[in-house]
Design a protein around this motif. Structure first.
Motif, PDB file in Angstrom:
ATOM      1  N   PHE A  97       8.437  64.206  68.797  1.00 56.90           N
ATOM      2  CA  PHE A  97       8.177  64.144  70.225  1.00 56.90           C
ATOM      3  C   PHE A  97       6.677  64.261  70.473  1.00 56.90           C
ATOM      4  CE2 PHE A  97      12.614  66.019  70.964  1.00 56.90           C
ATOM      5  CZ  PHE A  97      13.161  64.744  71.106  1.00 56.90           C
ATOM      6  N   VAL A  98       6.201  63.584  71.503  1.00 54.77           N
ATOM      7  CA  VAL A  98       4.784  63.615  71.855  1.00 54.77           C
ATOM      8  C   VAL A  98       4.416  64.967  72.444  1.00 54.77           C
ATOM      9  CG1 VAL A  98       2.995  62.603  73.314  1.00 54.77           C
ATOM     10  CG2 VAL A  98       4.706  61.127  72.218  1.00 54.77           C
ATOM     11  N   GLY A  99       5.242  65.417  73.382  1.00 53.45           N
ATOM     12  CA  GLY A  99       4.938  66.649  74.106  1.00 53.45           C
ATOM     13  C   GLY A  99       5.301  67.891  73.336  1.00 53.45           C
ATOM     14  N   LYS A 100       4.657  68.986  73.669  1.00 59.64           N
ATOM     15  CA  LYS A 100       4.944  70.305  73.118  1.00 59.64           C
ATOM     16  C   LYS A 100       5.104  71.274  74.294  1.00 59.64           C
ATOM     17  CE  LYS A 100       4.264  68.793  68.870  1.00 59.64           C
ATOM     18  NZ  LYS A 100       5.362  68.654  67.921  1.00 59.64           N
ATOM     19  N   PRO A 101       6.037  72.249  74.175  1.00 60.18           N
ATOM     20  CA  PRO A 101       6.935  72.473  73.041  1.00 60.18           C
ATOM     21  C   PRO A 101       8.115  71.524  73.033  1.00 60.18           C
ATOM     22  CG  PRO A 101       7.368  74.079  74.740  1.00 60.18           C
ATOM     23  CD  PRO A 101       6.174  73.285  75.216  1.00 60.18           C
ATOM     24  N   VAL A 102       8.711  71.353  71.853  1.00 64.84           N
ATOM     25  CA  VAL A 102       9.831  70.431  71.697  1.00 64.84           C
ATOM     26  C   VAL A 102      11.045  70.889  72.486  1.00 64.84           C
ATOM     27  CG1 VAL A 102      11.385  69.377  70.010  1.00 64.84           C
ATOM     28  CG2 VAL A 102       8.989  69.696  69.440  1.00 64.84           C
ATOM     29  N   SER A 103      11.171  72.185  72.712  1.00 65.39           N
ATOM     30  CA  SER A 103      12.357  72.726  73.381  1.00 65.39           C
ATOM     31  C   SER A 103      12.494  72.230  74.811  1.00 65.39           C
ATOM     32  CB  SER A 103      12.324  74.260  73.372  1.00 65.39           C
ATOM     33  OG  SER A 103      11.165  74.719  74.027  1.00 65.39           O
ATOM     34  N   GLU A 104      11.435  71.700  75.401  1.00 65.95           N
ATOM     35  CA  GLU A 104      11.497  71.215  76.772  1.00 65.95           C
ATOM     36  C   GLU A 104      12.049  69.793  76.777  1.00 65.95           C
ATOM     37  OE1 GLU A 104       7.662  71.598  78.486  1.00 65.95           O
ATOM     38  OE2 GLU A 104       7.618  73.790  78.339  1.00 65.95           O
ATOM     39  N   VAL A 105      13.349  69.685  76.634  1.00 68.94           N
ATOM     40  CA  VAL A 105      14.019  68.393  76.556  1.00 68.94           C
ATOM     41  C   VAL A 105      14.697  68.097  77.882  1.00 68.94           C
ATOM     42  CG1 VAL A 105      15.830  67.061  75.408  1.00 68.94           C
ATOM     43  CG2 VAL A 105      14.397  68.612  74.075  1.00 68.94           C
ATOM     44  N   GLY A 106      14.570  66.864  78.336  1.00 64.99           N
ATOM     45  CA  GLY A 106      15.232  66.463  79.560  1.00 64.99           C
ATOM     46  C   GLY A 106      14.292  66.429  80.738  1.00 64.99           C
ATOM     47  N   GLY A 107      14.770  65.800  81.812  1.00 65.85           N
ATOM     48  CA  GLY A 107      13.974  65.683  83.014  1.00 65.85           C
ATOM     49  C   GLY A 107      13.185  64.388  83.052  1.00 65.85           C
ATOM     50  N   ALA A 108      12.756  63.992  84.255  1.00 64.99           N
ATOM     51  CA  ALA A 108      12.064  62.720  84.442  1.00 64.99           C
ATOM     52  C   ALA A 108      10.764  62.649  83.649  1.00 64.99           C
ATOM     53  CB  ALA A 108      11.796  62.501  85.932  1.00 64.99           C
ATOM     54  N   ALA A 109      10.004  63.760  83.634  1.00 61.23           N
ATOM     55  CA  ALA A 109       8.725  63.762  82.926  1.00 61.23           C
ATOM     56  C   ALA A 109       8.925  63.574  81.426  1.00 61.23           C
ATOM     57  CB  ALA A 109       7.972  65.065  83.202  1.00 61.23           C
ATOM     58  N   PHE A 110       9.927  64.224  80.879  1.00 59.61           N
ATOM     59  CA  PHE A 110      10.221  64.090  79.449  1.00 59.61           C
ATOM     60  C   PHE A 110      10.582  62.650  79.106  1.00 59.61           C
ATOM     61  CE2 PHE A 110      13.359  63.827  76.076  1.00 59.61           C
ATOM     62  CZ  PHE A 110      12.737  64.507  75.034  1.00 59.61           C
ATOM     63  N   MET A 111      11.477  62.046  79.902  1.00 56.89           N
ATOM     64  CA  MET A 111      11.930  60.692  79.617  1.00 56.89           C
ATOM     65  C   MET A 111      10.793  59.691  79.776  1.00 56.89           C
ATOM     66  SD  MET A 111      15.018  61.352  78.767  1.00 56.89           S
ATOM     67  CE  MET A 111      15.749  59.744  78.595  1.00 56.89           C
ATOM     68  N   GLU A 112       9.917  59.927  80.731  1.00 54.51           N
ATOM     69  CA  GLU A 112       8.775  59.042  80.932  1.00 54.51           C
ATOM     70  C   GLU A 112       7.823  59.108  79.737  1.00 54.51           C
ATOM     71  OE1 GLU A 112       6.328  56.274  82.750  1.00 54.51           O
ATOM     72  OE2 GLU A 112       8.337  56.941  83.379  1.00 54.51           O
ATOM     73  N   ARG A 113       7.656  60.313  79.205  1.00 55.38           N
ATOM     74  CA  ARG A 113       6.715  60.523  78.104  1.00 55.38           C
ATOM     75  C   ARG A 113       7.274  60.069  76.755  1.00 55.38           C
ATOM     76  NH1 ARG A 113       6.390  65.910  78.385  1.00 55.38           N
ATOM     77  NH2 ARG A 113       7.755  66.267  76.605  1.00 55.38           N
ATOM     78  N   GLU A 114       8.572  60.369  76.489  1.00 51.00           N
ATOM     79  CA  GLU A 114       9.142  60.168  75.157  1.00 51.00           C
ATOM     80  C   GLU A 114       9.939  58.873  75.025  1.00 51.00           C
ATOM     81  OE1 GLU A 114       8.144  62.182  73.008  1.00 51.00           O
ATOM     82  OE2 GLU A 114       7.612  64.002  74.098  1.00 51.00           O
ATOM     83  N   GLY A 115      10.262  58.222  76.138  1.00 54.32           N
ATOM     84  CA  GLY A 115      11.133  57.066  76.072  1.00 54.32           C
ATOM     85  C   GLY A 115      12.591  57.495  76.159  1.00 54.32           C
ATOM     86  N   LYS A 116      13.499  56.599  75.839  1.00 53.12           N
ATOM     87  CA  LYS A 116      14.918  56.947  75.946  1.00 53.12           C
ATOM     88  C   LYS A 116      15.738  56.528  74.729  1.00 53.12           C
ATOM     89  CE  LYS A 116      16.068  52.897  78.832  1.00 53.12           C
ATOM     90  NZ  LYS A 116      16.706  52.498  80.120  1.00 53.12           N
ATOM     91  N   VAL A 117      15.068  56.236  73.623  1.00 50.51           N
ATOM     92  CA  VAL A 117      15.774  55.883  72.387  1.00 50.51           C
ATOM     93  C   VAL A 117      15.437  56.931  71.334  1.00 50.51           C
ATOM     94  CG1 VAL A 117      16.194  54.129  70.642  1.00 50.51           C
ATOM     95  CG2 VAL A 117      15.615  53.446  72.979  1.00 50.51           C
ATOM     96  N   PHE A 118      16.478  57.583  70.785  1.00 51.61           N
ATOM     97  CA  PHE A 118      16.288  58.701  69.869  1.00 51.61           C
ATOM     98  C   PHE A 118      17.217  58.560  68.672  1.00 51.61           C
ATOM     99  CE2 PHE A 118      15.490  59.963  74.227  1.00 51.61           C
ATOM    100  CZ  PHE A 118      14.218  60.525  74.155  1.00 51.61           C
ATOM    101  N   GLN A 119      16.920  59.352  67.635  1.00 53.31           N
ATOM    102  CA  GLN A 119      17.794  59.405  66.457  1.00 53.31           C
ATOM    103  C   GLN A 119      18.108  60.846  66.130  1.00 53.31           C
ATOM    104  OE1 GLN A 119      17.055  56.843  63.030  1.00 53.31           O
ATOM    105  NE2 GLN A 119      17.327  58.601  61.657  1.00 53.31           N
ATOM    106  N   GLY A 120      19.402  61.088  65.760  1.00 58.96           N
ATOM    107  CA  GLY A 120      19.819  62.425  65.329  1.00 58.96           C
ATOM    108  C   GLY A 120      19.980  63.386  66.481  1.00 58.96           C
ATOM    109  N   GLY A 121      19.765  64.680  66.173  1.00 57.20           N
ATOM    110  CA  GLY A 121      19.920  65.719  67.180  1.00 57.20           C
ATOM    111  C   GLY A 121      21.353  66.149  67.362  1.00 57.20           C
ATOM    112  N   THR A 122      21.605  66.844  68.468  1.00 57.92           N
ATOM    113  CA  THR A 122      22.956  67.313  68.791  1.00 57.92           C
ATOM    114  C   THR A 122      23.236  67.081  70.269  1.00 57.92           C
ATOM    115  OG1 THR A 122      22.307  69.569  69.423  1.00 57.92           O
ATOM    116  CG2 THR A 122      22.731  69.154  67.064  1.00 57.92           C
ATOM    117  N   TRP A 123      24.445  67.423  70.630  1.00 55.89           N
ATOM    118  CA  TRP A 123      24.899  67.217  71.994  1.00 55.89           C
ATOM    119  C   TRP A 123      24.058  67.997  73.013  1.00 55.89           C
ATOM    120  CZ3 TRP A 123      26.474  71.446  74.841  1.00 55.89           C
ATOM    121  CH2 TRP A 123      26.734  72.621  74.125  1.00 55.89           C
ATOM    122  N   ARG A 124      23.454  69.104  72.603  1.00 55.33           N
ATOM    123  CA  ARG A 124      22.684  69.898  73.562  1.00 55.33           C
ATOM    124  C   ARG A 124      21.505  69.099  74.118  1.00 55.33           C
ATOM    125  NH1 ARG A 124      24.004  75.109  74.011  1.00 55.33           N
ATOM    126  NH2 ARG A 124      25.335  76.038  72.400  1.00 55.33           N
TER     127      ARG A 124
END
Length: 565
Positions: free
Chosen positions: A357-384
């Motif tokens: 992920f570009v932004g730090k900390p990684v734990s801040e997942v979700g929200g419009a700002a996150f999606m704008e910064r990181e995109g919307k295509v990911f690999q792995g992770g969990t349901w959370r």
């Protein structure tokens, strides 16, 4: 025969209420007209309007080309005979107004494959088995028949058997390799004593939960025959043979034997579906968030999705059909509480380069700002992480559509409380056979009536002699009545076998085993809220619909059945 018709409507024998039936396949103009009306109805917000335009662009794409090989290949395993086979059924109440996000698997859900796809895995695995030391002449003679096995079976890895059970886990039909076991052989192996009743769980058994596994079942059955005939390679047990088959097929999915060929000519292996894009767009226009969660990696996902929307492999327009895309999900692990890192994907190249992920900390997942910064295509992770991106508070706000009984449906329902839709391509053949007024069907009804009468005559004689104090064995009437009962039972069994063969030549109906619901049918009832033969069938259902199942039928609800005389 009214009783036969009432039995046919039983919840266990024909689970689910018919909800909708598309009137044929939507044309592009009709689909666009529908989308425009839905858009006006929902008074789209800006992001809905963008989604709408993206979907319209995808819809206007030319139909995928059909190569000569594709034209010769069957479109589906079971071709639909009429629009009745495209219905949607409900087994558990589902109010779509409470659903905030709708997710889809890709393989055998959004994308359906033909038998040519299976042959890639089958032939590739044969070559790998020879490399492992199995006799080349025997393995080379193996052939794949799509009708040899079906989903819902259980493989007994230690005995080399393949089983079909009813909802009570009673083994109704079984094969050792490709040879069908007799009733006596089945009972000797699977009717346990009081302290050793088989449970069919654990490392000795594996469920055929996905259409991918039909190749495994075919290879294993024929390999068991080889082991029995030649003693096979030294020290190879039925259990080891299954492990080798599973490894060989799995390697074909990872080393390019399958996916490289599909990438070269997707039209030879993937079934085009005009209703897929309108169906996805319909949910987003209704205000639902739509996500893709697949175990396939980005390079293969990009090939398949571009084929389905009619675009070249370097196009990325298909991503706009979704709010979030998760590839390489690793289900069922994705649905667990285990820690699994999620990476973002750079979609600028066809392989999909992985990045933190570009932004730090990684734990801040979700929200419009996150999606704008990181995109919307990911690999792995969990349901959370997925829930955070979709801003989901409860698992009951998610409807997930998939084909794998355990990896998509059972695990998501048990672990997260997701609402579920099971895709059952075989349902099209099942419904077509149900609708057939064949001679075999009429013969079964006649034989059932004759068998009921013959059995009742024997029991009435027993009861009358018991009251008169006469031993049943001393009766002169006994022999004739018991002979008639035996003849009637044999005729009924033959009639049912002939009727079941109209569904599947070896294993009979997918949803029934004997006169009971099959184990597969019980799992459908227990874990899927709705089910249908293709994901695109959902285009005919409102995104805000309340689905309701039929009333559960008990034996005493059906006149003429279960009575005591």
């Amino acid at each position: 025969d009214e009783r036969a018709e009432r039995r046919k409507s039983s919840t266990w024998q024909r689970p689910g209420r018919v909800l909708s039936s598309p009137r044929g396949v939507l044309s592009i103009p009709a689909a666009l007209g529908t989308l425009v009306r839905v858009a006006r109805l929902w008074k789209m917000k800006t992001h809905h309007a963008c989604c709408f335009l993206a979907c319209v662009g995808a819809l206007m794409a030319p139909a995928p080309p059909r190569s000569a090989a594709r034209a010769a290949a069957p479109l589906t395993r079971r071709a639909a005979t009429d629009e009745t086979t495209r219905r949607v059924f409900c087994s558990r109440e589902l109010n779509m107004n409470n659903v905030e996000a709708v997710g889809f698997d890709m393989d055998y859900t959004l994308a359906q494959y033909n038998v040519a796809f299976d042959m890639l895995a089958f032939e590739g695995a044969k070559a790998k088995l020879v490399d492992m030391g199995y006799p080349a002449e025997d393995i080379g003679a193996f052939s794949f028949d799509a009708d040899q096995h079906t989903r819902g079976l259980v493989i007994d890895k230690r005995r080399g058997n393949i089983l079909k059970m009813d909802r009570h886990k009673y083994v109704r039909r079984a094969c050792h390799g490709t040879r069908e076991l007799t009733r006596e052989e089945r009972q000797a192996a699977y009717v346990g004593v009081a302290d050793a009743t088989p449970t069919f769980v654990g490392d000795d058994y594996v469920n055929v939960d996905s259409l991918f596994q039909l190749v495994d079942a075919s290879l294993y059955a024929q390999l068991v025959d080889v082991l029995d005939a030649t003693d096979g390679p030294a020290g190879v047990s039925y259990l080891q043979a299954f492990k080798d088959v599973r490894h060989a097929v799995d390697m074909c999915h990872h080393d390019g034997v399958i996916k490289d060929q599909v990438a070269l000519d997707p039209g030879s292996y993937i079934v085009p579906d005009e209703n897929m894009v309108p169906m996805l767009a319909q949910y987003r226009l209704a205000g639902k968030k739509v996500f893709l969660l697949t175990n396939s990696l980005f390079d293969y996902t990009n090939v398949v999705m571009n084929f389905l929307v009619g675009k070249p492999v370097d196009d990325r327009g298909w991503i706009d059909l979704f709010d979030v895309v998760v590839v390489g999900g690793g289900k069922p692990g994705f649905l667990s509480e285990a820690r699994r890192d999620m990476l973002r994907i750079d979609v600028s190249d066809d392989m999909g380069t992985l990045h933190n992920f570009v932004g730090k900390p990684v734990s801040e997942v979700g929200g419009a700002a996150f999606m704008e910064r990181e995109g919307k295509v990911f690999q792995g992770g969990t349901w959370r992480a997925l829930h955070d991106m979709l801003e989901i508070r409860s698992g009951s706000q998610v409807l997930y559509v998939g084909d794998h009984m355990y990896g998509d449906v059972v695990r998501s329902k048990r672990s997260l409380g997701w609402r579920t839709t099971l895709i059952v391509p075989e349902l099209e053949r099942e419904l077509a056979a149900d609708a057939t007024d064949s001679a075999a069907r009429r013969t079964v009804a006649d034989c059932e009536a004759a068998c009921d009468a013959a059995e009742l005559a024997v029991q009435e004689l027993r009861l009358r002699l018991l009251r008169d104090g006469v031993d049943f064995l001393d009766s002169d009437e006994r022999t004739a009545l018991e002979a008639a009962q035996t003849t009637a039972r044999e005729a009924l069994k033959a009639a049912r076998d002939a009727r079941h063969a109209e569904y599947h030549p070896v294993w009979g109906p997918l949803f029934r085993s004997g006169n009971q619901a099959s184990r597969f049918a019980k799992q459908v009832i227990d874990y899927s809220c709705i089910y249908t033969s293709r994901a695109s069938n959902l285009v005919a259902t409102s995104p805000s619909r309340s689905f309701r199942p039929p009333l559960d039928v008990l034996p005493h609800d059906d006149e003429g059945r279960g009575e005591v005389l």
